[in-house]
Design a protein around this motif. Sequence first.
Motif, mmCIF file in Angstrom:
data_model
loop_
_atom_site.group_PDB
_atom_site.id
_atom_site.type_symbol
_atom_site.label_atom_id
_atom_site.label_comp_id
_atom_site.label_asym_id
_atom_site.label_seq_id
_atom_site.Cartn_x
_atom_site.Cartn_y
_atom_site.Cartn_z
ATOM 1 N N ASP A 59 0.427 -1.527 0.410
ATOM 2 C CA ASP A 59 -0.223 -0.049 -0.067
ATOM 3 C C ASP A 59 0.810 1.343 -0.005
ATOM 4 O O ASP A 59 0.667 1.850 -0.421
ATOM 5 N N LEU A 60 1.746 1.064 0.564
ATOM 6 C CA LEU A 60 2.771 2.534 0.780
ATOM 7 C C LEU A 60 3.600 2.553 -0.913
ATOM 8 O O LEU A 60 3.584 3.405 -0.977
ATOM 9 N N GLU A 61 4.314 1.580 -1.471
ATOM 10 C CA GLU A 61 4.469 1.380 -3.110
ATOM 11 C C GLU A 61 3.283 2.155 -3.219
ATOM 12 O O GLU A 61 3.786 2.767 -4.250
ATOM 13 N N GLY A 62 2.182 1.450 -3.813
ATOM 14 C CA GLY A 62 1.239 2.514 -4.520
ATOM 15 C C GLY A 62 1.375 3.923 -4.037
ATOM 16 O O GLY A 62 1.135 4.556 -4.919
ATOM 17 N N ALA A 63 1.213 4.287 -2.852
ATOM 18 C CA ALA A 63 0.743 5.933 -2.338
ATOM 19 C C ALA A 63 2.548 6.495 -3.024
ATOM 20 O O ALA A 63 1.692 7.621 -3.456
ATOM 21 N N LEU A 64 3.421 5.593 -3.190
ATOM 22 C CA LEU A 64 4.617 6.373 -3.517
ATOM 23 C C LEU A 64 4.745 6.699 -4.405
ATOM 24 O O LEU A 64 5.677 7.308 -5.482
ATOM 25 N N LEU A 65 4.130 5.255 -5.042
ATOM 26 C CA LEU A 65 4.919 5.480 -7.219
ATOM 27 C C LEU A 65 6.731 5.120 -6.345
ATOM 28 O O LEU A 65 6.970 5.649 -7.912
ATOM 29 N N LEU A 66 7.116 4.076 -5.865
ATOM 30 C CA LEU A 66 8.292 4.019 -5.665
ATOM 31 C C LEU A 66 8.498 2.363 -6.256
ATOM 32 O O LEU A 66 7.444 1.643 -6.075
ATOM 33 N N GLU A 67 9.760 1.918 -7.356
ATOM 34 C CA GLU A 67 9.563 0.746 -7.717
ATOM 35 C C GLU A 67 10.291 -0.548 -5.972
ATOM 36 O O GLU A 67 10.473 0.424 -4.841
ATOM 37 N N GLN A 68 9.791 -1.635 -6.353
ATOM 38 C CA GLN A 68 9.613 -2.264 -4.942
ATOM 39 C C GLN A 68 11.479 -2.318 -4.172
ATOM 40 O O GLN A 68 11.117 -2.102 -3.199
ATOM 41 N N TYR A 69 11.732 -2.573 -5.190
ATOM 42 C CA TYR A 69 13.639 -2.035 -4.745
ATOM 43 C C TYR A 69 14.218 -1.228 -4.141
ATOM 44 O O TYR A 69 14.777 -0.854 -3.145
ATOM 45 N N ASN A 70 13.469 -0.368 -4.709
ATOM 46 C CA ASN A 70 13.986 1.364 -4.207
ATOM 47 C C ASN A 70 12.622 1.325 -2.515
ATOM 48 O O ASN A 70 12.992 1.627 -1.664
ATOM 49 N N LEU A 71 11.490 0.649 -2.566
ATOM 50 C CA LEU A 71 11.064 1.640 -1.458
ATOM 51 C C LEU A 71 11.544 0.383 -0.252
ATOM 52 O O LEU A 71 11.785 0.678 0.908
ATOM 53 N N SER A 72 11.847 -0.542 -0.578
ATOM 54 C CA SER A 72 12.616 -1.931 0.523
ATOM 55 C C SER A 72 13.456 -1.689 0.907
ATOM 56 O O SER A 72 14.106 -1.707 2.512
ATOM 57 N N ARG A 73 14.655 -1.290 -0.056
ATOM 58 C CA ARG A 73 16.083 -0.304 0.743
ATOM 59 C C ARG A 73 15.449 1.193 1.228
ATOM 60 O O ARG A 73 16.394 1.230 2.372
ATOM 61 N N LEU A 74 14.824 1.482 1.455
ATOM 62 C CA LEU A 74 13.926 3.298 1.662
ATOM 63 C C LEU A 74 13.881 2.656 3.156
ATOM 64 O O LEU A 74 14.465 3.259 3.781
ATOM 65 N N LEU A 75 12.875 1.711 3.342
ATOM 66 C CA LEU A 75 12.160 1.476 4.314
ATOM 67 C C LEU A 75 13.855 0.288 5.265
ATOM 68 O O LEU A 75 12.887 0.980 6.892
ATOM 69 N N ASP A 76 14.614 0.385 4.666
ATOM 70 C CA ASP A 76 15.981 -0.358 5.938
ATOM 71 C C ASP A 76 16.795 0.353 6.207
ATOM 72 O O ASP A 76 16.953 0.223 7.270
ATOM 73 N N ARG A 77 16.830 1.950 5.421
ATOM 74 C CA ARG A 77 17.499 3.188 5.767
ATOM 75 C C ARG A 77 16.529 3.424 7.045
ATOM 76 O O ARG A 77 17.040 4.143 8.535
ATOM 77 N N LEU A 78 15.284 3.669 6.771
ATOM 78 C CA LEU A 78 14.306 4.209 7.640
ATOM 79 C C LEU A 78 14.138 3.752 9.103
ATOM 80 O O LEU A 78 14.411 4.077 10.604
ATOM 81 N N GLU A 79 13.784 2.122 9.059
ATOM 82 C CA GLU A 79 13.918 1.626 10.243
ATOM 83 C C GLU A 79 15.654 1.335 10.841
ATOM 84 O O GLU A 79 15.400 1.643 12.751
ATOM 85 N N ALA A 80 16.683 1.366 10.328
ATOM 86 C CA ALA A 80 17.266 0.886 11.221
ATOM 87 C C ALA A 80 17.629 2.702 11.693
ATOM 88 O O ALA A 80 18.585 3.006 12.811
ATOM 89 N N ASP A 81 17.184 4.201 11.029
ATOM 90 C CA ASP A 81 17.393 4.951 11.981
ATOM 91 C C ASP A 81 16.416 5.058 13.061
ATOM 92 O O ASP A 81 16.266 6.394 13.688
ATOM 93 N N GLY A 82 15.125 4.329 13.111
ATOM 94 C CA GLY A 82 14.878 4.130 14.041
ATOM 95 C C GLY A 82 12.749 4.902 13.877
ATOM 96 O O GLY A 82 12.298 5.045 14.586
ATOM 97 N N LEU A 83 12.818 5.718 12.722
ATOM 98 C CA LEU A 83 11.746 6.437 11.872
ATOM 99 C C LEU A 83 10.479 5.073 11.795
ATOM 100 O O LEU A 83 9.817 6.099 12.217
ATOM 101 N N VAL A 84 10.534 4.760 11.376
ATOM 102 C CA VAL A 84 10.243 3.461 11.287
ATOM 103 C C VAL A 84 10.090 1.840 12.037
ATOM 104 O O VAL A 84 10.587 1.438 12.106
ATOM 105 N N ALA A 85 8.795 0.706 12.488
ATOM 106 C CA ALA A 85 9.070 -0.635 12.497
ATOM 107 C C ALA A 85 8.295 -0.985 11.287
ATOM 108 O O ALA A 85 7.603 -0.593 10.649
ATOM 109 N N ARG A 86 9.210 -1.947 11.312
ATOM 110 C CA ARG A 86 8.241 -3.458 10.671
ATOM 111 C C ARG A 86 7.868 -4.723 12.265
ATOM 112 O O ARG A 86 8.012 -4.778 12.736
ATOM 113 N N VAL A 87 6.442 -4.188 11.712
ATOM 114 C CA VAL A 87 5.738 -4.579 13.162
ATOM 115 C C VAL A 87 4.154 -6.201 12.056
ATOM 116 O O VAL A 87 4.744 -5.757 10.940
ATOM 117 N N PRO A 88 4.191 -7.282 13.055
ATOM 118 C CA PRO A 88 3.451 -8.383 12.421
ATOM 119 C C PRO A 88 2.350 -8.026 12.115
ATOM 120 O O PRO A 88 1.278 -7.397 12.754
#
Length: 147
Positions: A59-88
């Motif tokens: 859903d985030l990918e659709g809202a941002l119009l990013l390619e999946q691989y770009n979004l995954s890397r971006l989320l990894d960086r945001l998570e590493a900086d404590g800005l987002v969390a992946r939750v089950p």
Amino acid sequence: MQGPTDDVVAAWVRLVRAQRAVMGAVEADLKRAGEPPLSWYDVLWSLVQAPDGRLAPRDLEGALLLEQYNLSRLLDRLEADGLVARVPHPGDRRRQFVEITERGRALRERMWPVYAEAVQRHVGARLGDGEARCLAAILGGLLGGRF
């Protein structure tokens, strides 16, 4: 099928050039202010707007119009900086949500004044309200109501 008219080609070229110029200028303003890239803001804003501050990655990918691989890397960086969390995802261990953290909310709020000023400088100061409304309508027509 007939090719595009000269006016259509001119509109296309100016649309692409304007997008690149304005996005580059906004990105430069954020960088000068010591803020992260606009893509970070867009992810955080999308999450702030979502119910409970969370979205599924697709859903985030659709809202941002990013390619999946770009979004995954971006989320990894945001998570590493404590800005987002992946939750089950409740009931499906294979799925997950991306959730904004308090630190992510604070960063988005800190970035907004710089971003807003950049949008005003590079768009608002160059267009009157009527022109901005007209441009928004024209671009909405190109988007076909999708966004």
